[in-house]
Design a protein around this motif. Structure first.
Motif, mmCIF file in Angstrom:
data_model
loop_
_atom_site.group_PDB
_atom_site.id
_atom_site.type_symbol
_atom_site.label_atom_id
_atom_site.label_comp_id
_atom_site.label_asym_id
_atom_site.label_seq_id
_atom_site.Cartn_x
_atom_site.Cartn_y
_atom_site.Cartn_z
ATOM 1 N N ARG A 168 0.858 -1.189 0.000
ATOM 2 C CA ARG A 168 0.000 0.000 0.000
ATOM 3 C C ARG A 168 0.892 1.236 0.000
ATOM 4 N N ASN A 209 -5.936 13.273 -3.987
ATOM 5 C CA ASN A 209 -6.272 11.849 -4.086
ATOM 6 C C ASN A 209 -7.745 11.606 -3.746
ATOM 7 N N ALA A 210 -8.590 12.494 -4.254
ATOM 8 C CA ALA A 210 -10.034 12.372 -4.048
ATOM 9 C C ALA A 210 -10.764 12.878 -5.280
ATOM 10 N N ASP A 249 -15.924 2.853 -6.972
ATOM 11 C CA ASP A 249 -15.197 3.060 -5.714
ATOM 12 C C ASP A 249 -14.095 2.017 -5.534
ATOM 13 N N GLN A 250 -14.398 0.768 -5.845
ATOM 14 C CA GLN A 250 -13.406 -0.294 -5.686
ATOM 15 C C GLN A 250 -12.216 -0.092 -6.610
ATOM 16 N N ARG A 251 -12.475 0.289 -7.857
ATOM 17 C CA ARG A 251 -11.376 0.477 -8.803
ATOM 18 C C ARG A 251 -10.532 1.700 -8.436
ATOM 19 N N ALA A 266 -10.169 2.870 -5.432
ATOM 20 C CA ALA A 266 -9.467 2.545 -4.189
ATOM 21 C C ALA A 266 -8.160 1.818 -4.468
ATOM 22 N N GLN A 267 -8.104 1.065 -5.558
ATOM 23 C CA GLN A 267 -6.859 0.380 -5.921
ATOM 24 C C GLN A 267 -5.740 1.368 -6.216
ATOM 25 N N GLN A 268 -6.124 2.590 -6.594
ATOM 26 C CA GLN A 268 -5.150 3.648 -6.860
ATOM 27 C C GLN A 268 -5.041 4.630 -5.692
ATOM 28 N N GLU A 269 -5.596 4.226 -4.537
ATOM 29 C CA GLU A 269 -5.589 5.075 -3.344
ATOM 30 C C GLU A 269 -6.281 6.409 -3.599
ATOM 31 N N ASP A 305 -9.909 8.371 -3.149
ATOM 32 C CA ASP A 305 -11.197 8.336 -2.467
ATOM 33 C C ASP A 305 -12.302 8.858 -3.373
#
Length: 328
Positions: free
Chosen positions: A45, A59-60, A85-87, A89-92, A94
Motif C-alpha cells: 500500500r 487523491n479524491a 469506488d473499488q477500482r 481505491a486500488q489507486q488510493e 477516495d
C-alpha cells in the motif's frame, strides 16, 4: 514491502512499477496486471501522505448526482458506484458523493473547487445545456461526465448511443408489421432522455407515430398513460419506454387489460427492461447497454488516465446498445 522489492521480484525498474501502480498509459496492460497482482499478493500500500506531497493531489474525486431524484436507491446505479469506488481505491483515490441541489446552480461546485479537496469531478445526469459543466470548463477544472452535453470545448465523457438503441426498437417493430407505435418517455431535462426520444423520431420519420408523451418517470405515470391508450378505439400495437419505471407501469396496465399475450397483445420495449424489483413478470424486449459494473470500471480507468494527463479527446467512449428479446 517497497516498490524496489516489487521491481526486483518482477525484473522491472522502480519507475515502471511506480507508473504501473499509478495508471500511466505508457505501461502495457500486461505489465500493469503483473505489477498490480504482485502488489496485491504482498499487501503493498503506497503512503498516501507521501503521494500527496509528491504529486500535489488530494487523491479524491467527487461524483455529482441530482438531488431531485434518488439514483442512490436504484440498485443499478449502486452497482456502478461500488465498482467505481473499488477500482479507484486500488489507486488510493477516495470517492466522495456530492448532492447537486435543485436551483443551486454551480455554487456548490465552486465552493468545492476553491477548497482544493478534489482532484476531479464525475458529473452524472447531464443536461443538453449544462451550466455546471460550462462553469467547470471556464475554471479549467478536470471533470468527466456520465452522459454528454453541448459544450464549446472538448471534454471527457462516457456515454451510450441512446439514439441508436431507440432506433433499434422501432426497426424491430416495423419488421413485425407494427406501425401504431407509441413513445412513453420521461419529462426530465437530461441529454439521454432527449437522445432516446430523438432516436425514436428519426426511425419513425417516414410514418406517423401513434403518440408521444413526456411524463414523470414513475410506475404510476406509466400505468395511467398506458391505460388511457388502451381505452381508445384503436390502441397502439407497440409501446416503447425510455425507463424501467415507466415500463413496469405499462406492463401492469397491459396485464389488467389482458393485452400481454394473445392475438391482441401489445408489444412492450423498454430501456433496461423491467426493474429488478418489479412486481410483475412480462414479455418485455429490453434495450440493453453495458453492465453497471463495467461502467464503473471503465469510468474509474478514464478518471485515472485524466489525472495522469490524458487530453479530453482521448477520454471519450461511446458504447453501443443492443436488443434483448422478451423471454416470456
Amino acid at each position: 514491502m517497497s516498490l524496489k522489492a516489487i521491481a526486483s521480484i518482477l525484473g522491472l525498474s522502480v519507475t515502471t512499477v511506480s507508473r504501473a501502480l499509478n495508471g500511466y498509459d505508457d505501461v502495457s496492460p500486461e505489465t500493469r496486471k503483473r505489477v498490480e497482482a504482485e502488489a496485491e499478493r504482498r499487501g503493498y500500500r503506497p503512503n498516501a501522505a507521501a503521494r500527496r506531497l509528491k504529486t500535489g493531489r488530494a487523491n479524491a474525486v467527487g461524483l455529482v448526482f441530482p438531488g431531485r431524484t434518488s439514483p442512490i436507491s436504484d440498485c443499478r446505479f449502486s452497482e456502478m458506484l461500488l465498482a467505481l469506488d473499488q477500482r479507484l481505491a486500488q489507486q488510493e483515490i477516495d470517492l466522495l458523493l456530492l448532492v447537486d441541489k435543485p436551483h443551486d446552480g454551480p455554487r456548490t461546485l465552486t465552493r468545492l473547487l476553491r477548497s482544493r479537496v478534489l482532484d476531479a469531478l464525475i458529473v452524472t445526469h447531464t443536461a443538453p445545456q449544462d451550466e455546471r459543466l460550462l462553469s467547470l470548463q471556464q475554471k479549467n477544472f478536470s471533470f468527466i461526465t456520465l452522459g454528454r452535453s453541448d459544450l464549446p470545448q472538448p471534454y471527457a465523457w462516457l456515454d451510450v448511443d441512446h439514439q441508436q438503441g431507440s432506433r433499434q426498437a422501432v426497426e424491430a417493430c416495423l419488421r413485425q408489421g407494427l406501425t401504431r407505435i407509441a413513445w412513453l418517455g420521461s419529462d426530465e431535462n437530461t441529454t439521454f432522455v432527449r437522445d432516446r426520444r430523438q432516436g425514436f423520431l428519426d426511425a419513425i420519420a417516414e410514418g406517423a407515430p401513434f403518440d408521444i408523451v413526456a411524463i414523470p418517470p414513475s410506475r404510476r405515470a406509466g400505468y395511467q398513460q398506458s391505460l388511457a391508450w388502451l381505452a381508445q378505439d384503436v390502441p397502439p400495437e407497440a409501446i416503447i419506454t425510455d425507463s424501467s419505471a415507466l415500463a413496469e407501469g405499462a406492463a401492469l396496465a397491459l396485464q389488467q387489460a389482458q393485452r400481454l399475450s394473445g392475438p391482441q397483445a401489445v408489444r412492450l420495449y423498454a430501456w433496461e427492461g423491467l426493474p429488478r424489483e418489479a412486481i410483475i413478470d412480462a414479455p418485455v424486449t429490453a434495450i440493453r447497454q453495458a453492465s453497471q459494473r463495467e461502467t464503473g470500471d471503465q469510468l474509474a480507468d478514464m478518471v485515472v488516465r485524466m489525472l495522469n494527463g490524458a487530453p479530453p479527446e482521448q477520454l471519450q467512449l461511446l458504447r453501443q446498445p443492443w436488443l434483448e428479446p422478451a423471454s416470456l
